[in-house]
Scaffold this active site. Structure first.
Site, PDB file in Angstrom:
ATOM      1  N   LEU A 109       0.822  -1.205   0.000  1.00 23.78           N
ATOM      2  CA  LEU A 109       0.000   0.000   0.000  1.00 23.78           C
ATOM      3  C   LEU A 109       0.857   1.257   0.000  1.00 23.78           C
ATOM      4  CD1 LEU A 109      -2.707  -0.974   2.654  1.00 23.78           C
ATOM      5  CD2 LEU A 109      -2.744  -1.380   0.185  1.00 23.78           C
ATOM      6  N   GLY A 154       0.423  -5.544   1.061  1.00 21.91           N
ATOM      7  CA  GLY A 154      -0.621  -5.478   0.053  1.00 21.91           C
ATOM      8  C   GLY A 154      -0.278  -6.240  -1.205  1.00 21.91           C
ATOM      9  N   ASN A 178       3.153  -8.355   6.555  1.00 23.64           N
ATOM     10  CA  ASN A 178       3.996  -7.897   7.666  1.00 23.64           C
ATOM     11  C   ASN A 178       3.534  -6.573   8.264  1.00 23.64           C
ATOM     12  OD1 ASN A 178       4.737  -6.719   5.166  1.00 23.64           O
ATOM     13  ND2 ASN A 178       6.753  -6.159   5.942  1.00 23.64           N
ATOM     14  N   GLU A 179       2.220  -6.330   8.253  1.00 25.46           N
ATOM     15  CA  GLU A 179       1.670  -5.063   8.701  1.00 25.46           C
ATOM     16  C   GLU A 179       2.022  -4.696  10.140  1.00 25.46           C
ATOM     17  OE1 GLU A 179      -0.704  -5.923   5.066  1.00 25.46           O
ATOM     18  OE2 GLU A 179       0.202  -7.106   6.671  1.00 25.46           O
TER      19      GLU A 179
END
Length: 303
Positions: A109, A154, A178-179
């Site tokens: 993102l 994303g 891996n947010e």
């Protein structure tokens, strides 16, 4: 705003170029590589290139938004329109998604869509992320991800929406959701998509620790289905597509719907709630501070 209207009202957002994350063969939390920002200019060059071969019924979609195919509102809008057009063409039975950028499939993102933006803009962006997932995950076409580079966050989600994933056998490339490394929580439909692919426990570990997997590790846990030499990713995807298209469309489509419909319905019935939750979360002062620190880190890295 409709996707077509959004495409007509593209906005240019200045940002910082992120560098690709370094990749290790060990599954460990790494420095945040969740979100990328991408320098804009006034170019109207398409971010998505589609080559459709009517003789085979297969379209190849190349993401071509330098430097790393970050998922901006403009990019997502163009991608969704491209998929919708192919879906409407009944002669198109298969879609291969790949990247024209070296060493990266999609780096995730676009941070500049979430940093310092109004709640309305953040909501518009998140609706486009939802739309991308819904269109590919629920597509009647056979969808194959030809992953020819790293694909964090994303980018990993986009790959997971496809029916089959072929990745370049290169230890420098990584993939995963891996947010959490940036203090962001993957929403329930990210989680459900990964759980449907690799199982509950593997997903739990991956999401809590924000893990990125090397290509070989991704194959081992079932995050990708096949590894091939980097120069053979696209040709292998084309050959694999032939096998999938040998199955009668109606039987394959109904089977796919049977497996995926509960997950799709869960988001469809909660889209507004999901958007509101995202906007409420991403506009918090603490989250904006984390994003600002990430941008400063990128700036220092480039300096």
């Amino acid at each position: 705003m409709s996707l077509r209207a959004a495409l007509r009202t593209k906005r240019c957002v200045s940002g910082l170029l992120s560098q690709l994350p370094s990749c290790s063969s060990h599954v460990r939390p790494r420095a945040p590589a969740v979100l990328v920002s991408q320098q804009r200019n006034n170019s109207t060059s398409p971010k998505i290139k589609v080559d459709f071969d009517q003789s085979t019924g297969v379209a190849i979609m190349q993401m071509q938004s330098p430097p790393v195919n970050s998922l901006s509102l403009d990019f997502l809008t163009e991608l969704c329109i491209s998929v919708e057009k192919l879906e409407m063409d009944k002669s198109c039975r298969g879609l291969i998604i790949t990247s024209s950028q070296p060493k990266v499939f999609s780096a995730g993102l676009d941070i500049m869509e979430m940093y310092g933006k109004s709640p309305e803009r953040c909501g518009e962006f998140w609706k486009a992320v939802q739309e991308m997932w819904l269109k590919i995950y629920g597509s009647n076409m056979v969808t194959i991800a030809a992953i020819n580079g790293s694909s964090p966050a994303g980018g990993c989600l986009m790959a997971l929406t496809c029916d089959y994933r072929i990745m370049a056998d290169n230890p420098r490339y990584s993939i995963g959701l891996n947010e959490t490394q940036l203090g962001i929580v993957a929403p329930f439909w990210f989680k459900d998509t990964m759980t449907n692919t690799v199982g509950h426990r593997t997903t739990e570990m991956a999401l809590e620790l924000g893990l990125l997997y090397s290509s070989s590790e991704a194959l081992k846990i079932g995050l990708v289905d096949q590894l091939v030499p980097e120069d053979q990713v696209l040709t292998t995807a084309t050959e694999t597509m032939t096998k999938w298209l040998a199955i009668p469309d109606h039987a394959r489509q109904l089977s796919k719907s049977m497996m995926r419909k509960p997950t799709i319905d869960k988001l469809t019935s909660n889209r507004e709630v999901d958007i509101n939750n995202f906007v409420s979360f991403i506009t918090k002062d603490s989250i904006q501070k984390s994003l600002r620190m990430y941008l400063e880190m990128l700036k220092k890295r480039r300096g």
